[in-house]
Design a protein around this motif. Structure first.
Motif, PDB file in Angstrom:
ATOM      1  N   GLU A   1      -6.260 -14.825  25.995  1.00  0.00           N
ATOM      2  CA  GLU A   1      -7.261 -15.159  26.996  1.00  0.00           C
ATOM      3  C   GLU A   1      -8.673 -15.062  26.415  1.00  0.00           C
ATOM      4  O   GLU A   1      -9.541 -15.909  26.697  1.00  0.00           O
ATOM      5  CB  GLU A   1      -7.123 -14.226  28.204  1.00  0.00           C
ATOM      6  CG  GLU A   1      -5.892 -14.480  29.070  1.00  0.00           C
ATOM      7  CD  GLU A   1      -4.618 -13.896  28.474  1.00  0.00           C
ATOM      8  OE1 GLU A   1      -3.542 -14.122  29.040  1.00  0.00           O
ATOM      9  OE2 GLU A   1      -4.702 -13.217  27.410  1.00  0.00           O
TER      10      GLU A   1
ATOM     11  N   PRO B   1      -9.998 -22.088  30.456  1.00  0.00           N
ATOM     12  CA  PRO B   1     -10.783 -20.922  30.010  1.00  0.00           C
ATOM     13  C   PRO B   1     -10.107 -19.580  30.273  1.00  0.00           C
ATOM     14  O   PRO B   1     -10.466 -18.576  29.651  1.00  0.00           O
ATOM     15  CB  PRO B   1     -12.084 -21.054  30.817  1.00  0.00           C
ATOM     16  CG  PRO B   1     -12.196 -22.514  31.112  1.00  0.00           C
ATOM     17  CD  PRO B   1     -10.800 -22.984  31.325  1.00  0.00           C
ATOM     18  N   ARG B   2      -9.148 -19.558  31.200  1.00  0.00           N
ATOM     19  CA  ARG B   2      -8.424 -18.312  31.474  1.00  0.00           C
ATOM     20  C   ARG B   2      -7.258 -18.103  30.509  1.00  0.00           C
ATOM     21  O   ARG B   2      -6.552 -17.109  30.595  1.00  0.00           O
ATOM     22  CB  ARG B   2      -7.906 -18.320  32.911  1.00  0.00           C
ATOM     23  CG  ARG B   2      -8.992 -18.338  33.983  1.00  0.00           C
ATOM     24  CD  ARG B   2      -8.360 -18.443  35.363  1.00  0.00           C
ATOM     25  NE  ARG B   2      -7.599 -19.683  35.498  1.00  0.00           N
ATOM     26  CZ  ARG B   2      -6.645 -19.864  36.421  1.00  0.00           C
ATOM     27  NH1 ARG B   2      -6.308 -18.882  37.240  1.00  0.00           N
ATOM     28  NH2 ARG B   2      -6.010 -21.026  36.485  1.00  0.00           N
TER      29      ARG B   2
ATOM     30  N   HIS C   1     -13.564 -22.432  24.775  1.00  0.00           N
ATOM     31  CA  HIS C   1     -14.260 -23.235  25.781  1.00  0.00           C
ATOM     32  C   HIS C   1     -15.762 -23.040  25.694  1.00  0.00           C
ATOM     33  O   HIS C   1     -16.547 -23.994  25.813  1.00  0.00           O
ATOM     34  CB  HIS C   1     -13.739 -22.885  27.177  1.00  0.00           C
ATOM     35  CG  HIS C   1     -12.532 -23.682  27.588  1.00  0.00           C
ATOM     36  ND1 HIS C   1     -12.613 -24.914  28.193  1.00  0.00           N
ATOM     37  CD2 HIS C   1     -11.208 -23.415  27.452  1.00  0.00           C
ATOM     38  CE1 HIS C   1     -11.394 -25.382  28.432  1.00  0.00           C
ATOM     39  NE2 HIS C   1     -10.512 -24.477  27.988  1.00  0.00           N
ATOM     40  N   ASP C   2     -16.194 -21.806  25.471  1.00  0.00           N
ATOM     41  CA  ASP C   2     -17.634 -21.537  25.367  1.00  0.00           C
ATOM     42  C   ASP C   2     -18.238 -22.243  24.162  1.00  0.00           C
ATOM     43  O   ASP C   2     -19.407 -22.669  24.203  1.00  0.00           O
ATOM     44  CB  ASP C   2     -17.874 -20.035  25.266  1.00  0.00           C
ATOM     45  CG  ASP C   2     -17.609 -19.316  26.579  1.00  0.00           C
ATOM     46  OD1 ASP C   2     -17.560 -20.004  27.626  1.00  0.00           O
ATOM     47  OD2 ASP C   2     -17.425 -18.086  26.559  1.00  0.00           O
TER      48      ASP C   2
ATOM     49  N   ALA D   1     -11.157 -18.379  26.118  1.00  0.00           N
ATOM     50  CA  ALA D   1     -12.492 -18.415  26.721  1.00  0.00           C
ATOM     51  C   ALA D   1     -13.549 -18.740  25.677  1.00  0.00           C
ATOM     52  O   ALA D   1     -14.492 -19.522  25.925  1.00  0.00           O
ATOM     53  CB  ALA D   1     -12.785 -17.075  27.395  1.00  0.00           C
TER      54      ALA D   1
END
Length: 937
Positions: free
Chosen positions: A704, A555-556, A711-712, A708
């Motif tokens: 980044e 996620p980063r 992933h969300d 993220a």
């Protein structure tokens, strides 16, 4: 039972096989886990300023397999035993035993191993048709080859080992011989013939060709080849009829044709890798585990063959644990027998690790050699146009006393003999025969250096006889896109040899060669000046290339790359990382190479990609977990294109599955300050660079941010791919939850879902945290593609400028200029390094390096670099050499494998330059001062 089936049955019976890199702290720099060794690693263009392993190399942290002892290896005993072998130096007498009296009482081995011990313990050579039928010479038999080991001596302390080894070196009294006998060489290794008769035009259907008809295989009566009878009852008989027709065409040629017949010889050489063969092996009888640390280019092969070797013996075996270290071998550590000698030694180590490592004398004595080739060529040329009408080439190569890859080397040499030319009709045969010479194997060049050098020397002489400029003759016959090679296959991509020829013709070295010759010789009495040209194209790959790669981000936005490739010297760890950056806009934050455990890829394989029938493959591929091959050794110039294809496919999949939908979602919500609706933004507009994601004028997003969001959204954030190529890429279709039906240029796929993925999708990630997606359909290239010989080519041309001293015969290389086409360069300095290193090896082959094949050769144990001449910087024009690389046709050009082709063109270029200087043609390599003086006299 084939090897893969054996392996599977072994695992089922309780033999666990693990192949991995060393763990810390022993690993030193064996695994590059930190991709950025310094903040300055990448320049402003995204190119590396130095190799990924450069700092480790210059500081001495980069270590090789040879550098390790038992105490350096986690979990191994600290006590280290050492072993060496005694070798037979006569191959025409019976072996009667050994006499170790010269060692006295103090230096006798702690364990002496002879052939009879191996028989008693059920130890036999795996794959005897490849590695030979015995490890050690049986008492009462004649050695199969010069330098064959007769005994293994094991010592539990280094001091006695070292003293004993020095004592028996060069001592002729140790090995006892009996009566003189005939040589005990194996049967000949193989014979094949590639006959093609084209249609009325280069693009028309062939009348006969291996791809659509058959490769013709010969049998043997003693050492005499027996080809199939001429006829029309089957494809081979029709092929022999076609060959007879070509022979009649040549015999019936009139005065309007030039018929040039020449014979050539290319010598045996030692590849001279600075790391000699070595292995450190510990057999733990209590646990039944075999632990190996060996120098090899093919770790899977070593693990599998070791399992086969030990499991069939009286020694219990439950597990194989092979550790991989850095090594280098130019092919000589690929499928070599040495690691298995180390395994045998370990079985008699009394529970202690046993290290078996060649010194340089021993490496010359038993290391794999480049094959000696004898080639008889005939070229039929129209005198008026210079057009080639037909060519035949019949070659023989000496494989020594073990088969190894000799048949394959011979056949590849035959398929390459056409070099860069289109031939309307051709008949190339190859015979691999055995002898008492040291075993020859898959050394850099793989038969093509020998045959293409001969063709280039022949074309140069033909131009002289026709009164034509040698490059003009090449231009009249150059192979162009869409034409068929001598196997009847159309090579992939654009053939750009014509561009190279035109550049070479305009180069001052060529355009001004006659004027330069006059001026130089006027200023340097007693020295003759010459310029020569050589131009070749070589295949890359084996026709059965497979790879596994995983790529994921957290996620980063941190990217992790895991790759099956391991570093062999060409910079694969650097180039694969840069490939990721080219597609995802930033290089991985973590990398791991040499990965051999892939639980997310539960694939099954028979590992018979060359021999499986179409019917059998069609049956097996119905199993969605079957593949013809799991992975390839690091050989055959396969890293940048074939292994890189898997890297690129994984990166592209992440673009499609995660980056594009996540970025689009962000833009739709107005992320970055702009709304998506007014714009027509498409997937093909997506651009990633410098850690930013752009498309169609939308506000740039950071990687980044996009990671993220992926992933969300629960998108696919990790991809593992398996790829297979049989002179054409495999494609497969998959049904992926949330994505539907997708088609990729892979044959197996596993995915990871982002942190917020639905629980139903997360439940699918049952293979070590991955969802292995069983394919719906797969499209493997037809097995008939094996007859294509090759379809991927990379070309190199070299102009060589020499001066020959007429009093000494010495050749001075004044300068050389090379022109190469390699697609898109991933890391240009690595390409330059490959070219410079390959040129040095080719110069050595042309002018210096030579090994006698038999009794005076390396098998007698007296050869080292004090006798074997390698080129040095003063011999290779290190300060005056130049090169140029053709620009790719577009930014999407694929990179081409060049590690072998870079060494070939300079060989005929030098031969042709010496002919221009002296007026004498040479047909045997190397061209030494002695041969030149003899010709001039």
């Amino acid at each position: 039972m084939n090897r893969r089936n054996f392996l599977r049955s072994g695992v089922a019976a309780g033999i666990a096989i693990n192949v991995s890199f060393l763990s810390r702290p022993a690993q030193a720099r064996l695994v590059e886990t930190a991709l950025r060794p310094g903040p300055d690693w990448l320049d402003t263009t995204g190119q590396p300023r130095y190799r990924l392993d450069a700092i480790a190399k210059v500081t001495g942290e980069k270590t090789f397999s040879r550098d390790y002892r038992a105490q350096n290896l986690e979990g191994w005993p600290r006590e280290q035993s050492h072993a060496f072998m005694i070798h037979a130096t006569k191959a025409d007498r019976r072996f009667e035993g050994i006499d170790l009296a010269v060692l006295g009482d103090d230096l006798q081995p702690d364990r002496l191993v002879l052939h009879e011990d191996l028989v008693d313990d059920g130890i036999a050579v795996p794959s005897p048709d490849f590695f030979g039928d015995v490890f050690l010479v049986p008492k009462g038999q004649t050695p199969r080859l010069l330098g064959q080991p007769v005994a293994i001596l094991i010592y539990h302390d280094f001091a006695r080992f070292d003293a004993a080894k020095r004592t028996v070196r060069f001592n002729d009294s140790v090995v006892l011989y009996g009566d003189q006998t005939p040589y005990n060489s194996p049967a000949p290794y193989g014979a094949a013939r590639y006959v093609r008769v084209g249609g009325d035009t280069p693009m028309a259907e062939d009348r006969y060709a291996p791809l659509k008809d058959a490769v013709i295989y010969g049998s043997f009566s003693g050492e005499t080849v027996k080809w199939p009878a001429v006829g029309d009852k089957d494809a081979s008989a029709r092929g022999m009829a076609a060959a007879a027709g070509i022979e009649r065409q040549i015999e019936d040629a009139g005065e309007d044709a030039l018929v040039l017949k020449r014979s050539y010889f290319s010598q045996s050489i030692d590849a001279s890798a600075m790391e000699a063969d070595n292995g450190n092996v510990w057999y733990d009888r209590e646990s039944g585990a075999l632990h190996l640390m060996v120098a090899t280019q093919s770790p899977y092969e070593v693990a599998e063959v070791s399992a086969e070797l030990v499991s069939k013996s009286k020694f219990p075996l439950n597990a194989i644990d092979l550790k991989i270290g850095y090594t280098v071998g130019y092919g000589t550590k690929d499928h070599a027998i040495f690691p298995f000698f180390a395994v045998v030694a370990a079985l008699y180590g009394d529970g202690r690790p046993v290290r078996l490592a060649n010194n340089r004398y021993e490496q010359f004595q038993m290391g794999l050699k480049r094959h000696a080739f004898w080639m008889d060529n005939t070229l039929l040329i129209d005198r008026e146009t210079g057009a080639f009408q037909a060519m035949t080439g019949h070659s023989r190569c000496d494989g020594g006393g073990r088969a190894n890859f000799s048949s394959s080397v011979a056949f590849v040499g035959a398929t390459a003999a056409q070099s860069i030319y289109y031939l309307p009709s051709s008949d190339f045969s190859a015979v691999a025969f055995s002898s008492r010479a040291v075993e020859a194997g898959s050394t850099r060049g793989y038969g093509t250096l020998q045959t293409m050098s001969a063709t280039e020397m022949m074309v140069d002489e033909a131009a002289e006889l026709l009164g034509m400029d040698a490059i003009d003759l090449r231009l009249a016959n150059v192979f162009k896109s869409g034409m068929k090679n001598t196997q009847g296959a159309v090579p992939g991509g654009a053939m750009r040899n014509e561009e190279i020829l035109l550049k070479a013709k305009a180069h001052p070295l060529w355009a001004e060669r006659h004027e330069r010759k006059k001026a130089y010789e006027a200023q340097n009495p007693g020295r003759k000046y010459g310029v020569g040209y050589g131009h070749v194209q070589k295949d890359y790959g084996t026709g059965a290339e497979a790879a596994v790669v995983s790529l994921e981000f957290d996620p980063r936005g941190r990217i992790a790359l895991r790759h099956v490739a391991h570093e062999m010297g060409p910079g694969v760890t650097t180039s694969q990382a840069i490939m990721v950056g080219d597609i995802l806009g930033r290089v991985p934050d973590e990398t791991e190479f040499g990965v051999t455990r892939w639980p997310q890829m539960p694939l099954e394989t028979t590992d018979e990609p060359y021999t499986l029938s179409q019917e059998e493959e069609d049956r097996r591929k119905q199993n969605p977990r079957w593949t013809p091959r799991f992975t390839s050794p690091m050989s055959a110039t396969n890293s940048v294109y074939y292994l890189g294809h898997a890297t690129r496919e994984a990166a592209r999949a992440l673009l499609d599955f995660a980056i594009w939908p996540a970025a689009r979602a962000l833009w739709s919500r107005g992320a970055g300050g702009g709304a998506l609706a007014p714009y027509d933004v498409r997937r093909e507009d997506l651009r990633l660079a410098d850690g930013m994601v752009n498309a169609g004028g939308m506000p740039p997003l950071t990687f980044e941010q996009v990671a993220a969001e992926a992933h969300d959204m629960g998108l696919i954030t990790g991809v593992t791919v398996h790829t297979f190529n049989r002179w054409q890429w495999t494609e497969a279709e998959f049904d992926i939850p949330g994505y539907g039906h997708v088609r990729r240029t892979v044959d197996a796929l596993a995915v990871k879902y982002g942190r917020n993925a639905p629980e139903a999708q997360k439940a699918l990630m049952s293979n070590a945290g991955w969802h292995f997606v069983e394919r719906a359909t797969v499209y493997y290239p037809p097995t008939q593609r094996n007859n294509a010989g090759v379809t991927y080519y990379a070309p190199v041309a070299t102009l060589a400028e020499v001066a020959v001293d007429m009093a000494s015969g010495k050749v001075e290389l004044l300068t050389h200029h090379s022109i190469m086409e390699c697609g898109r360069q991933v890391v240009p300095p690595l390409v330059s390094g490959q070219l410079q290193g390959g040129l040095a090896m080719g110069i050595g082959h042309a002018l210096k390096e030579y090994l006698p094949l038999y009794e005076d050769g390396p098998g007698n144990g007296t050869w080292n670099w004090n006798r074997y001449q390698l080129p040095r910087s003063k011999d290779v024009a290190v300060w005056t050499q130049t090169s140029e690389i053709l620009e790719p046709l577009s930014e999407t050009d694929a990179p081409k494998g060049i590690a072998e082709v870079v060494m070939i063109a300079v060989v005929p270029a030098l031969a042709n330059a010496i002919a221009h200087a002296t007026g004498k043609r040479f047909y045997e390599l190397p061209i030494t001062p002695e041969k030149i003086l003899e010709a001039l006299s």
